[in-house]
Design a protein around this motif. Structure first.
Motif, PDB file in Angstrom:
ATOM      1  N   LEU A 205       0.802  -1.222   0.000  1.00  0.00           N
ATOM      2  CA  LEU A 205       0.000   0.000   0.000  1.00  0.00           C
ATOM      3  C   LEU A 205       0.834   1.271   0.000  1.00  0.00           C
ATOM      4  N   SER A 206       2.015   1.218   0.675  1.00  0.00           N
ATOM      5  CA  SER A 206       2.758   2.467   0.804  1.00  0.00           C
ATOM      6  C   SER A 206       4.203   2.271   0.377  1.00  0.00           C
ATOM      7  N   PRO A 207       4.887   3.354  -0.022  1.00  0.00           N
ATOM      8  CA  PRO A 207       6.307   3.254  -0.337  1.00  0.00           C
ATOM      9  C   PRO A 207       7.077   2.881   0.921  1.00  0.00           C
ATOM     10  N   PRO A 208       8.288   2.328   0.810  1.00  0.00           N
ATOM     11  CA  PRO A 208       9.062   1.974   1.999  1.00  0.00           C
ATOM     12  C   PRO A 208       9.316   3.205   2.860  1.00  0.00           C
ATOM     13  N   PHE A 209       9.283   3.006   4.187  1.00  0.00           N
ATOM     14  CA  PHE A 209       9.446   4.105   5.122  1.00  0.00           C
ATOM     15  C   PHE A 209      10.802   4.769   4.913  1.00  0.00           C
ATOM     16  N   GLY A 210      10.800   6.082   4.846  1.00  0.00           N
ATOM     17  CA  GLY A 210      12.052   6.812   4.732  1.00  0.00           C
ATOM     18  C   GLY A 210      12.530   7.008   3.300  1.00  0.00           C
ATOM     19  N   SER A 211      11.904   6.341   2.355  1.00  0.00           N
ATOM     20  CA  SER A 211      12.326   6.542   0.962  1.00  0.00           C
ATOM     21  C   SER A 211      11.809   7.893   0.467  1.00  0.00           C
ATOM     22  N   ASP A 212      12.300   8.329  -0.703  1.00  0.00           N
ATOM     23  CA  ASP A 212      11.962   9.668  -1.199  1.00  0.00           C
ATOM     24  C   ASP A 212      10.464   9.833  -1.432  1.00  0.00           C
ATOM     25  N   THR A 213       9.805   8.747  -1.791  1.00  0.00           N
ATOM     26  CA  THR A 213       8.375   8.855  -2.086  1.00  0.00           C
ATOM     27  C   THR A 213       7.506   8.706  -0.842  1.00  0.00           C
ATOM     28  N   TYR A 214       8.136   8.304   0.305  1.00  0.00           N
ATOM     29  CA  TYR A 214       7.306   8.015   1.468  1.00  0.00           C
ATOM     30  C   TYR A 214       6.650   9.272   2.032  1.00  0.00           C
ATOM     31  N   TRP A 215       7.446  10.334   2.217  1.00  0.00           N
ATOM     32  CA  TRP A 215       6.889  11.501   2.905  1.00  0.00           C
ATOM     33  C   TRP A 215       5.763  12.184   2.126  1.00  0.00           C
ATOM     34  N   PRO A 216       5.870  12.309   0.778  1.00  0.00           N
ATOM     35  CA  PRO A 216       4.687  12.807   0.052  1.00  0.00           C
ATOM     36  C   PRO A 216       3.453  11.922   0.274  1.00  0.00           C
ATOM     37  N   TYR A 217       3.691  10.601   0.316  1.00  0.00           N
ATOM     38  CA  TYR A 217       2.579   9.671   0.582  1.00  0.00           C
ATOM     39  C   TYR A 217       2.003   9.931   1.969  1.00  0.00           C
ATOM     40  N   PHE A 218       2.901  10.113   2.959  1.00  0.00           N
ATOM     41  CA  PHE A 218       2.483  10.353   4.338  1.00  0.00           C
ATOM     42  C   PHE A 218       1.663  11.637   4.429  1.00  0.00           C
ATOM     43  N   ALA A 219       2.139  12.699   3.730  1.00  0.00           N
ATOM     44  CA  ALA A 219       1.441  13.979   3.782  1.00  0.00           C
ATOM     45  C   ALA A 219       0.050  13.858   3.175  1.00  0.00           C
ATOM     46  N   ALA A 220      -0.085  12.992   2.170  1.00  0.00           N
ATOM     47  CA  ALA A 220      -1.378  12.845   1.492  1.00  0.00           C
ATOM     48  C   ALA A 220      -2.356  12.042   2.353  1.00  0.00           C
ATOM     49  N   ASN A 221      -1.897  10.964   2.978  1.00  0.00           N
ATOM     50  CA  ASN A 221      -2.799  10.148   3.800  1.00  0.00           C
ATOM     51  C   ASN A 221      -2.217   9.946   5.198  1.00  0.00           C
TER      52      ASN A 221
END
Lengths: 365, 361
Positions: A205-221
């Motif tokens: 469901l989510s990018p690996p924690f700490g990867s470049d794509t994770y934080w945008p994902y976190f901010a969105a959901n």
């Protein structure tokens, strides 16, 4: 007080310097060496080994290797000029003066042999997951241990106290790896599949924690992401809490029992104070003094993490990195981890001493 | 508690019904692994308002346990108050609820302990520790209670109380801390002050000051005092009445003059004889031979018989009770004829009276 803190910080410098030498010596004495990672590789010839050593500076004498790692030597120069930076100033001075960028003194812990990444940024990336896991576990186990310890001391020899004693022995004797695997078996196994078996996020469901794509994902959901992490936290936190409550609750219990037996507790009772005040003001305040030191010394755990627990639950933290670096003979990473851990122990001692002086009026620095 | 309003000081003329504390047949036992220790085994005494009672005896004779039983400060279990009554102002303290007892502690009955070094809480200021009780019992505000703390420090002769009140116990000497303990005990104007060996842990020079202070504040407040000590010199100077305890019992009681100048019980006599005096230079100290009986294995008959130089036949089989004596001032078969025996005449022990005069000078 601030004088004392400054003095202690200055005293810490030679200690930390000594630590770098000891850590370096221990790793040198350990069997293997950086080329041991290729020991079972038939394609890796003696010439390759020499090339590898030259590339990583391992062909240099050991003092030179150490000085380069420390940032006292400039690897671009030869002979006595190794101590001179590119600007002509001694190499150990800050980068802005000496132009030297390598070594601990310039904030550089080297490059991981395993991943080719800078050790410092590799450690920084693993620190947050460890902090999340260890921090939650530490807070929960200290609070629960306080409740159990204090309650058991007040109701000494009661059924609760006996049960807490048995629990403490069982918890203390329980190997983390066994408990962790049993928890996975129970809650993530085919029977009761309600919790994830490992990792920090649901990878589908989510990018690996700490990867470049994770934080945008976190901010969105944010809600989904937090719930996801919490679900992954439950089993490893529970494992750490069970194993660590045991010792701390016993410690708090005995500290509280000692305080309850003191003359000043009798004085407080003789004043006609309610039991609640006698216990929670007069006894507990004193009982917590040694506990503060104990908790202070547990602070480095927030960084070092739990090696076994992180490995079992594939937690992407410092503990697991330590195991991986050891397995792959990644010496620069190991050096970095050991050094930061030692520095944190020194710092935690200082914090414990300062806190102690704040909570105990008898101690003046 | 009717005729209790008389001014303090006129002690001798008080009516007998002006009794503040009346302890009747108190028995406090400790149930421990090896059996039961009868620490206090049938003790009765009373203290009138404003009066001073000294309780004297060796270590382990039950003095402190008696005091802690009155305050109900013993941990139950292992302690057990097996029987008895402690009547304070008409109420049996042993029958009060814990909440009612708390109202008595610190407020009506205050206690000073032996160890000033450890009796104060090291992490709170002196002021905090005094004000705490005042706020609780007198319903004063924090600020008023703090002022009261300063006042009571002044009353016990502490210089610069405004500064001292903010200090922690470790910043004070032992004598100073005992003064603080006394200030704390007096802060709520108690009717009875129990002082359990208040000077034992102090230097000799400070001892006299503290005793003088206790006497002075007692005079001022009109509180009754129960002074527990093993030091006959201390009681001689401070108290009106004495009760001598041995192995959990009161073996002799009476006014300080009666008991010290003409002791009856051989144990009291032994205690007085064992006080060193100036005339004894170069001589061996008199001691009471033998040791306190094993609490798990009390002798049959009189508890003191194994150490008593005058013991005769009934002492080995029959247990003398102070209540059976007439007047009830001594528990000894030398004075009360044991059933089937005659009490022998004794003149020899009167010598002790002369010895005793040494300690009053």
């Amino acid at each position: 007080m601030s004088k004392y803190i400054i003095r202690r910080l200055i005293q810490a410098i030679p200690v930390l310097f000594g630590i770098t030498i000891v850590v370096y010596a221990i790793l040198l004495a350990a069997p293997g060496g950086p080329t041991a990672r290729f020991a079972n590789n038939p394609k890796f010839t003696e010439a390759d080994r020499e090339k590898f050593k030259k590339a990583w500076g391992l062909d240099q004498p050991i003092p030179v290797q150490y000085c380069r790692w420390m940032g006292i030597c400039n690897p671009e120069n030869e002979g006595l000029a190794v101590f001179i930076g590119s600007t002509g100033w001694p190499a150990f001075l800050p980068t802005s003066i000496s132009g030297t960028t390598n070594g601990l003194l310039h904030g550089d812990l080297g490059v991981s042999i395993d991943t080719g990444e800078a050790v410092a940024s590799r450690i920084a990336r693993a620190a947050l997951p460890t902090f999340i896991l260890a921090g939650n576990a530490l807070v929960i186990w200290i609070l629960v241990a306080l409740l159990i310890g204090v309650y058991a001391a007040i109701h000494r020899y009661s059924l609760f106290d006996q049960a807490a004693t048995v629990f403490a022995y069982v918890g203390y004797a329980m190997p983390t790896f066994w408990l962790g695997i049993m928890l996975i078996f129970l809650f993530s196994g085919p029977g009761l599949n309600i919790l994830p078996a490992g990792g920090m996020t649901e990878t589908r469901l989510s990018p690996p924690f700490g990867s470049d794509t994770y934080w945008p994902y976190f901010a969105a959901n944010p809600a989904t992401a937090i719930v996801d992490i919490v679900k992954h936290l439950i089993l490893p936190v529970f494992t750490l809490v069970v194993v660590n409550i045991a010792g701390d609750s016993r410690f708090i219990r005995s500290s509280m029992l000692e305080a309850l037996g003191q003359d000043y507790v009798r004085t407080a009772k003789a004043k006609g104070l309610p039991v609640r005040v006698v216990i929670f003001k007069h006894a507990l305040r004193n009982a917590l003094l040694p506990v503060v030191t104990n908790i202070g010394l547990e602070i480095p755990f927030l960084f070092t993490g739990a090696i076994v627990t992180e490995t079992i639950f594939s937690w992407p933290g410092i503990g697991r990195m330590t195991i991986e670096a050891t397995r792959s003979f990644d010496y620069p990473t190991l050096m970095g981890l050991l050094l930061i851990t030692s520095a944190l122990v020194v710092l935690a001692n200082l914090i414990a001493d300062i806190t102690y002086a704040i909570v105990d009026p008898r101690i003046k620095y | 508690m009717s005729a209790s309003m008389a001014a303090p000081g006129l002690l001798a003329d008080r009516p007998a019904n002006d009794i503040l504390l009346d302890v009747r047949d108190l028995r406090t036992y400790f149930h421990v692994m090896d059996g039961t220790v009868r620490a206090v085994d049938g003790v009765s005494f009373s203290i009138r308002r404003g009066q001073t009672l000294g309780i004297v005896g060796e270590s382990g004779c039950g003095k402190s346990v008696t005091a802690l039983s009155i305050m109900r400060l013993l941990d139950i279990p292992p302690a057990e108050i097996a029987s008895g009554e402690i009547i304070f102002e008409g109420r049996n303290l042993l029958k009060l609820s814990e909440d009612e007892m708390r109202e008595v502690r610190g407020n009506d009955i205050a206690m000073i302990f032996q160890e000033p070094m450890t009796s104060l809480n090291p992490v709170f200021t002196i002021g905090d520790q005094i004000a705490e009780a005042v706020m609780l019992h007198q319903g004063l505000s924090r600020k008023e209670a703090w002022n009261k703390a300063i006042e009571s420090l002044k009353a016990v002769g502490i210089n610069n109380p405004e500064r001292r009140v903010k200090q922690y116990p470790h910043e004070m000497s032992g004598g100073m801390r005992q003064r603080v303990m006394i200030a704390m005990a007096l802060s709520c104007d108690p009717k009875l002050l129990i002082a359990d060996e208040p000077t034992t842990a102090l230097d000799v020079t400070i001892q006299a000051q503290i005793l003088e202070l206790i006497r002075m504040v007692q005079d001022e407040t009109g509180a009754a005092l129960m002074l527990i000590t093993h030091d006959l010199g201390v009681v001689a100077e401070t108290v009106h009445d004495i009760a001598v305890m041995y192995a959990g019992r009161i073996v002799e009681q009476g006014s300080v003059d009666e008991v010290l100048l003409s002791p009856k019980h051989p144990y009291t006599e032994g205690l007085i004889r064992s006080i060193p005096s100036r005339g004894m230079r170069g001589q061996r100290l008199n001691v009471i031979k033998g040791t306190v009986p094993n609490p798990f294995n009390m002798p049959e008959g009189c508890n003191f018989a194994p150490r008593c130089p005058y013991a005769f036949e009934p002492c080995w089989t029959l247990d003398p009770q102070i209540e059976e004596a007439d007047p009830p001032d001594v528990a000894c078969w030398l004075y009360t004829p044991a059933p089937g025996f005659l009490a022998p005449k004794r003149g020899a022990q009167r010598v002790a009276g002369e010895l005793a005069s040494g300690i009053r000078s």
